[in-house]
Design an enzyme around this catalytic site. Structure first.
Site, PDB file in Angstrom:
ATOM      1  N   PHE A   1      17.360   0.271  -8.659  1.00 34.78           N
ATOM      2  CA  PHE A   1      17.685  -0.702  -7.604  1.00 34.78           C
ATOM      3  C   PHE A   1      16.759  -1.915  -7.724  1.00 34.78           C
ATOM      4  O   PHE A   1      17.219  -3.045  -7.815  1.00 34.78           O
ATOM      5  CB  PHE A   1      17.590  -0.053  -6.220  1.00 34.78           C
TER       6      PHE A   1
ATOM      7  N   GLY B   1      13.769  -1.385  -9.804  1.00 34.49           N
ATOM      8  CA  GLY B   1      13.018  -1.098 -11.031  1.00 34.49           C
ATOM      9  C   GLY B   1      13.785  -1.564 -12.265  1.00 34.49           C
ATOM     10  O   GLY B   1      14.971  -1.887 -12.185  1.00 34.49           O
TER      11      GLY B   1
ATOM     12  N   LEU C   1      18.146  17.033  -6.821  1.00 38.06           N
ATOM     13  CA  LEU C   1      17.724  16.977  -8.219  1.00 38.06           C
ATOM     14  C   LEU C   1      17.080  18.312  -8.574  1.00 38.06           C
ATOM     15  O   LEU C   1      16.131  18.740  -7.915  1.00 38.06           O
ATOM     16  CB  LEU C   1      16.691  15.850  -8.386  1.00 38.06           C
TER      17      LEU C   1
ATOM     18  N   TYR D   1      12.187   0.417   7.124  1.00 36.07           N
ATOM     19  CA  TYR D   1      11.142   0.800   6.168  1.00 36.07           C
ATOM     20  C   TYR D   1      10.013   1.532   6.899  1.00 36.07           C
ATOM     21  O   TYR D   1       9.665   2.660   6.542  1.00 36.07           O
ATOM     22  CB  TYR D   1      10.620  -0.466   5.498  1.00 36.07           C
TER      23      TYR D   1
ATOM     24  N   LYS E   1       9.268   5.506   6.515  1.00 34.58           N
ATOM     25  CA  LYS E   1       8.021   5.970   5.890  1.00 34.58           C
ATOM     26  C   LYS E   1       7.265   6.886   6.851  1.00 34.58           C
ATOM     27  O   LYS E   1       6.623   7.843   6.432  1.00 34.58           O
ATOM     28  CB  LYS E   1       7.135   4.779   5.505  1.00 34.58           C
TER      29      LYS E   1
ATOM     30  N   GLU F   1       6.526  25.528   5.022  1.00 34.82           N
ATOM     31  CA  GLU F   1       6.844  26.099   3.702  1.00 34.82           C
ATOM     32  C   GLU F   1       5.614  26.240   2.816  1.00 34.82           C
ATOM     33  O   GLU F   1       5.735  26.601   1.649  1.00 34.82           O
ATOM     34  CB  GLU F   1       7.895  25.220   2.991  1.00 34.82           C
TER      35      GLU F   1
ATOM     36  N   ARG G   1       7.802 -10.954  -2.266  1.00 33.98           N
ATOM     37  CA  ARG G   1       6.534 -10.802  -1.573  1.00 33.98           C
ATOM     38  C   ARG G   1       5.652 -12.007  -1.855  1.00 33.98           C
ATOM     39  O   ARG G   1       5.905 -12.798  -2.760  1.00 33.98           O
ATOM     40  CB  ARG G   1       5.854  -9.489  -1.987  1.00 33.98           C
TER      41      ARG G   1
HETATM   42  P1  NAD Z   1       9.354  -1.348  -6.584  1.00 37.61           P
HETATM   43  O1  NAD Z   1      10.513  -1.861  -5.825  1.00 37.61           O
HETATM   44  O2  NAD Z   1       8.866  -2.136  -7.751  1.00 37.61           O
HETATM   45  O3  NAD Z   1       9.603   0.141  -7.079  1.00 37.61           O
HETATM   46  C1  NAD Z   1      10.375   1.069  -6.391  1.00 37.61           C
HETATM   47  C2  NAD Z   1      11.173   1.873  -7.402  1.00 37.61           C
HETATM   48  O4  NAD Z   1      11.971   2.865  -6.714  1.00 37.61           O
HETATM   49  C3  NAD Z   1      12.141   1.009  -8.202  1.00 37.61           C
HETATM   50  O5  NAD Z   1      12.025   1.329  -9.574  1.00 37.61           O
HETATM   51  C4  NAD Z   1      13.512   1.385  -7.629  1.00 37.61           C
HETATM   52  O6  NAD Z   1      14.550   1.192  -8.550  1.00 37.61           O
HETATM   53  C5  NAD Z   1      13.295   2.843  -7.260  1.00 37.61           C
HETATM   54  N1  NAD Z   1      14.216   3.351  -6.226  1.00 37.61           N
HETATM   55  C6  NAD Z   1      14.522   2.780  -5.035  1.00 37.61           C
HETATM   56  N2  NAD Z   1      15.414   3.538  -4.377  1.00 37.61           N
HETATM   57  C7  NAD Z   1      15.669   4.625  -5.156  1.00 37.61           C
HETATM   58  C8  NAD Z   1      16.522   5.758  -5.032  1.00 37.61           C
HETATM   59  N3  NAD Z   1      17.272   5.937  -3.951  1.00 37.61           N
HETATM   60  N4  NAD Z   1      16.547   6.667  -6.045  1.00 37.61           N
HETATM   61  C9  NAD Z   1      15.786   6.483  -7.153  1.00 37.61           C
HETATM   62  N5  NAD Z   1      14.969   5.429  -7.323  1.00 37.61           N
HETATM   63  C10 NAD Z   1      14.920   4.504  -6.337  1.00 37.61           C
HETATM   64  O7  NAD Z   1       8.180  -1.159  -5.506  1.00 37.61           O
HETATM   65  P2  NAD Z   1       6.636  -0.803  -5.726  1.00 37.61           P
HETATM   66  O8  NAD Z   1       5.859  -1.957  -5.227  1.00 37.61           O
HETATM   67  O9  NAD Z   1       6.409  -0.285  -7.070  1.00 37.61           O
HETATM   68  O10 NAD Z   1       6.460   0.386  -4.661  1.00 37.61           O
HETATM   69  C11 NAD Z   1       6.414   1.740  -5.053  1.00 37.61           C
HETATM   70  C12 NAD Z   1       6.126   2.614  -3.830  1.00 37.61           C
HETATM   71  O11 NAD Z   1       4.875   2.252  -3.245  1.00 37.61           O
HETATM   72  C13 NAD Z   1       7.172   2.488  -2.737  1.00 37.61           C
HETATM   73  O12 NAD Z   1       7.413   3.762  -2.173  1.00 37.61           O
HETATM   74  C14 NAD Z   1       6.517   1.594  -1.721  1.00 37.61           C
HETATM   75  O13 NAD Z   1       7.004   1.836  -0.435  1.00 37.61           O
HETATM   76  C15 NAD Z   1       5.057   1.957  -1.873  1.00 37.61           C
HETATM   77  N6  NAD Z   1       4.181   0.839  -1.462  1.00 37.61           N
HETATM   78  C16 NAD Z   1       4.024  -0.247  -2.261  1.00 37.61           C
HETATM   79  C17 NAD Z   1       3.212  -1.300  -1.836  1.00 37.61           C
HETATM   80  C18 NAD Z   1       2.995  -2.530  -2.683  1.00 37.61           C
HETATM   81  O14 NAD Z   1       2.319  -3.464  -2.234  1.00 37.61           O
HETATM   82  N7  NAD Z   1       3.505  -2.593  -3.892  1.00 37.61           N
HETATM   83  C19 NAD Z   1       2.566  -1.232  -0.592  1.00 37.61           C
HETATM   84  C20 NAD Z   1       2.777  -0.102   0.192  1.00 37.61           C
HETATM   85  C21 NAD Z   1       3.574   0.936  -0.256  1.00 37.61           C
HETATM   86  N1  UDP Z   2      16.622  20.340  -3.414  1.00 39.26           N
HETATM   87  C1  UDP Z   2      16.608  19.608  -4.590  1.00 39.26           C
HETATM   88  N2  UDP Z   2      16.075  20.183  -5.696  1.00 39.26           N
HETATM   89  C2  UDP Z   2      15.552  21.435  -5.709  1.00 39.26           C
HETATM   90  C3  UDP Z   2      15.566  22.164  -4.498  1.00 39.26           C
HETATM   91  C4  UDP Z   2      16.120  21.579  -3.380  1.00 39.26           C
HETATM   92  O1  UDP Z   2      17.050  18.475  -4.646  1.00 39.26           O
HETATM   93  O2  UDP Z   2      15.097  21.876  -6.762  1.00 39.26           O
HETATM   94  C5  UDP Z   2      17.190  19.724  -2.221  1.00 39.26           C
HETATM   95  C6  UDP Z   2      18.294  20.559  -1.620  1.00 39.26           C
HETATM   96  O3  UDP Z   2      19.532  19.997  -1.989  1.00 39.26           O
HETATM   97  C7  UDP Z   2      18.078  20.451  -0.133  1.00 39.26           C
HETATM   98  C8  UDP Z   2      16.716  19.790   0.036  1.00 39.26           C
HETATM   99  O4  UDP Z   2      16.171  19.665  -1.255  1.00 39.26           O
HETATM  100  O5  UDP Z   2      19.029  19.598   0.445  1.00 39.26           O
HETATM  101  C9  UDP Z   2      15.777  20.579   0.886  1.00 39.26           C
HETATM  102  O6  UDP Z   2      15.571  21.831   0.308  1.00 39.26           O
HETATM  103  P1  UDP Z   2      15.171  23.075   1.216  1.00 39.26           P
HETATM  104  O7  UDP Z   2      15.036  24.252   0.327  1.00 39.26           O
HETATM  105  O8  UDP Z   2      14.002  22.734   2.039  1.00 39.26           O
HETATM  106  O9  UDP Z   2      16.376  23.167   2.219  1.00 39.26           O
HETATM  107  P2  UDP Z   2      17.701  23.993   2.225  1.00 39.26           P
HETATM  108  O10 UDP Z   2      18.249  23.995   0.813  1.00 39.26           O
HETATM  109  O11 UDP Z   2      17.275  25.339   2.687  1.00 39.26           O
HETATM  110  O12 UDP Z   2      18.545  23.247   3.169  1.00 39.26           O
HETATM  111  N1  UDP Z   3       4.645 -14.739   3.320  1.00 39.68           N
HETATM  112  C1  UDP Z   3       4.629 -16.121   3.280  1.00 39.68           C
HETATM  113  N2  UDP Z   3       5.395 -16.757   2.358  1.00 39.68           N
HETATM  114  C2  UDP Z   3       6.171 -16.090   1.454  1.00 39.68           C
HETATM  115  C3  UDP Z   3       6.195 -14.669   1.483  1.00 39.68           C
HETATM  116  C4  UDP Z   3       5.412 -14.034   2.443  1.00 39.68           C
HETATM  117  O1  UDP Z   3       3.925 -16.773   4.072  1.00 39.68           O
HETATM  118  O2  UDP Z   3       6.831 -16.753   0.624  1.00 39.68           O
HETATM  119  C5  UDP Z   3       3.793 -14.053   4.305  1.00 39.68           C
HETATM  120  C6  UDP Z   3       4.500 -13.037   5.182  1.00 39.68           C
HETATM  121  O3  UDP Z   3       5.041 -13.650   6.323  1.00 39.68           O
HETATM  122  C7  UDP Z   3       3.361 -12.075   5.520  1.00 39.68           C
HETATM  123  C8  UDP Z   3       2.489 -12.103   4.265  1.00 39.68           C
HETATM  124  O4  UDP Z   3       2.824 -13.304   3.581  1.00 39.68           O
HETATM  125  O5  UDP Z   3       2.626 -12.526   6.609  1.00 39.68           O
HETATM  126  C9  UDP Z   3       2.701 -10.919   3.336  1.00 39.68           C
HETATM  127  O6  UDP Z   3       4.082 -10.790   3.108  1.00 39.68           O
HETATM  128  P1  UDP Z   3       4.704  -9.814   2.012  1.00 39.68           P
HETATM  129  O7  UDP Z   3       6.176  -9.920   2.120  1.00 39.68           O
HETATM  130  O8  UDP Z   3       4.065 -10.064   0.719  1.00 39.68           O
HETATM  131  O9  UDP Z   3       4.217  -8.344   2.435  1.00 39.68           O
HETATM  132  P2  UDP Z   3       4.085  -7.551   3.817  1.00 39.68           P
HETATM  133  O10 UDP Z   3       4.508  -8.431   4.960  1.00 39.68           O
HETATM  134  O11 UDP Z   3       4.951  -6.367   3.649  1.00 39.68           O
HETATM  135  O12 UDP Z   3       2.643  -7.245   3.895  1.00 39.68           O
END
Ligand code: NAD
Ligand code: UDP
Ligand code: UDP
Length: 343
Positions: free
Chosen positions: A61, A63, A88, A170, A174, A188, A211
């Site tokens: 998405f 990445g 998975l 978000y 989280k 578990e 960002r």
């Molecule tokens: P990113 O967008 O570059 O990477 C996220 C990755 O997750 C991408 O490769 C995307 O394709 C993949 N992805 C999204 N939805 C998916 C799905 N449903 N199934 C499989 N893959 C999926 O962002 P990042 O900056 O690398 O962030 C990575 C993690 O760290 C995230 O969980 C983010 O919330 C957390 N995080 C990042 C920051 C930061 O400043 N970069 C800050 C706080 C938390």
């Molecule tokens: N799951 C998965 N991979 C695994 C085992 C589980 O993706 O190897 C998924 C499964 O589809 C389920 C979720 O993880 O929806 C939660 O698993 P859990 O065993 O906690 O719940 P249950 O299967 O008993 O609902």
């Molecule tokens: N921001 C900004 N100009 C931009 C992008 C972001 O002034 O072009 C500001 C935004 O309003 C926030 C801070 O920079 O106060 C950090 O934003 P970012 O989107 O990087 O991350 P997050 O808000 O998730 O910390």
């Protein structure tokens, strides 16, 4: 000539960076969800260099394949195109669960999908961890503190999140992801680790990530106006990606299961930050102000006492200044024969 050189380059047998050799017994099978993203791909590099077996699961998405292309074909590396909202079934020893869009424009693009990825997706990873007995690290965020009333933010602070605002998809997802981790731990007996990641920057951030770091640098480089949202007095604290990767690996290897902040406590206003970039890049850009964004957290700075005590972690300092690129033994740049550095 350039075209011809490119053709030749493609025929050069692939060379991998030299990885440490681990025997089958010492090697771990490590799943990284979101491993083709910005943070994930740097984590892939570090773990591959350590000699681990790395499996990346990503739906691309936000990445990109090119973030990990230098490992494709290596016997320790596997790339799976999969959306973690679907179950998975694979066998692994450890999980880093990073899949989720992270930039506000990306996570607001499809809020429902963001929620599914961080709730249903997290349940799937916890279900997988439960089945195979793997330890799982959840990539949480400083956004769980919302627009904080406590400064700097300690892990004990419960946060101040608007549950129905534009960032809620978000922030709240989280928060549920953390709740799920601790519910699985309790019910578990799964081993969980929770990293609350603060703003991070570095190579491979998407140009159009949206960002502030990439926006300001891109705007300055292309001579466009540097867009400060609102008054610019809101603050952020930025850490370099190799510091974060270091912290994630330390946390995963620790025996500590409560949430840990990973960030750089150096706090700057966004206005200050715009000025720094403007000065460094030079050029014709002007710093302009645009409308403030809704629910923008006004102050953000991690208290990293816990990470420091428990993991012995803090962002790297060199000559009193944090030097991101050169001071990490594990940080390196690849040159790949078929076209430059992925960074
Ligand atoms: P990113 O967008 O570059 O990477 C996220 C990755 O997750 C991408 O490769 C995307 O394709 C993949 N992805 C999204 N939805 C998916 C799905 N449903 N199934 C499989 N893959 C999926 O962002 P990042 O900056 O690398 O962030 C990575 C993690 O760290 C995230 O969980 C983010 O919330 C957390 N995080 C990042 C920051 C930061 O400043 N970069 C800050 C706080 C938390
Ligand atoms: N799951 C998965 N991979 C695994 C085992 C589980 O993706 O190897 C998924 C499964 O589809 C389920 C979720 O993880 O929806 C939660 O698993 P859990 O065993 O906690 O719940 P249950 O299967 O008993 O609902
Ligand atoms: N921001 C900004 N100009 C931009 C992008 C972001 O002034 O072009 C500001 C935004 O309003 C926030 C801070 O920079 O106060 C950090 O934003 P970012 O989107 O990087 O991350 P997050 O808000 O998730 O910390």
């Amino acid at each position: 000539l350039e075209k011809r050189l490119k053709e030749i380059e493609y025929r050069v047998p692939k060379k991998y960076p030299e990885v440490k050799f681990l025997t089958y017994k010492d090697r771990k099978r490590i799943l990284i969800t979101g491993g083709a993203g910005f943070v994930g791909s740097h984590l892939v590099d570090r773990l591959m260099m350590e000699g681990q077996e790395v499996i990346v699961v990503d739906n691309f998405f936000t990445g990109r394949k090119r973030n990990v292309e230098h490992w494709i074909g290596h016997e320790n590396f596997e790339l799976i195109h999969h959306d973690i909202v679907n179950p998975l079934y694979i066998e692994v020893d450890q999980i880093y669960h990073l899949a989720s869009p992270a930039s506000p424009p990306h996570y607001m693009y499809n809020p429902v999908k963001t929620i599914k990825t961080n709730t249903v997706g997290t349940i799937n990873m916890l279900g997988l961890a439960k089945r195979v007995g793997a330890r799982v690290l959840i990539a949480s965020t400083s956004e769980v503190y919302g627009d904080p009333e406590v400064h700097p933010q300690t892990e004990n602070y419960w946060g101040h999140v608007n549950p129905i605002g534009p960032r809620a998809c978000y922030d709240e997802a989280k928060r549920v992801s953390e709740t799920l981790a601790y519910s699985y731990e309790k019910q578990e007996k799964i081993e969980v680790r929770v990293a609350r990641i603060f703003n991070t920057y570095g190579p491979r951030m998407h140009m159009n990530d949206g960002r502030v770091v990439s926006n300001f640098i891109l705007q300055a480089l292309t001579g466009q106006d540097i867009t400060v949202y609102g008054h610019g007095q809101q603050t952020r604290s930025f850490q370099y990606v190799s510091d974060l990767v270091d912290g994630l690996i330390k946390l995963q290897s620790s025996n500590y299961s409560q949430p840990v902040n990973l960030g750089n406590p150096d706090e700057h206003t966004i206005e200050e930050f715009a000025t720094i970039i403007h000065k460094m890049v030079g050029g014709k850009s002007k710093i302009i102000h645009k409308d403030a964004v809704e629910d923008d957290p006004q102050r953000r700075k991690p208290d990293i006492t816990r990470a420091n005590h428990i993991l012995g972690w803090q962002p790297v300092r060199r000559n009193g200044v944090r030097d991101p690129v050169t001071s990490h033994p594990g940080s390196f740049h690849f040159t790949v024969p078929w076209g430059g550095s992925p960074a």
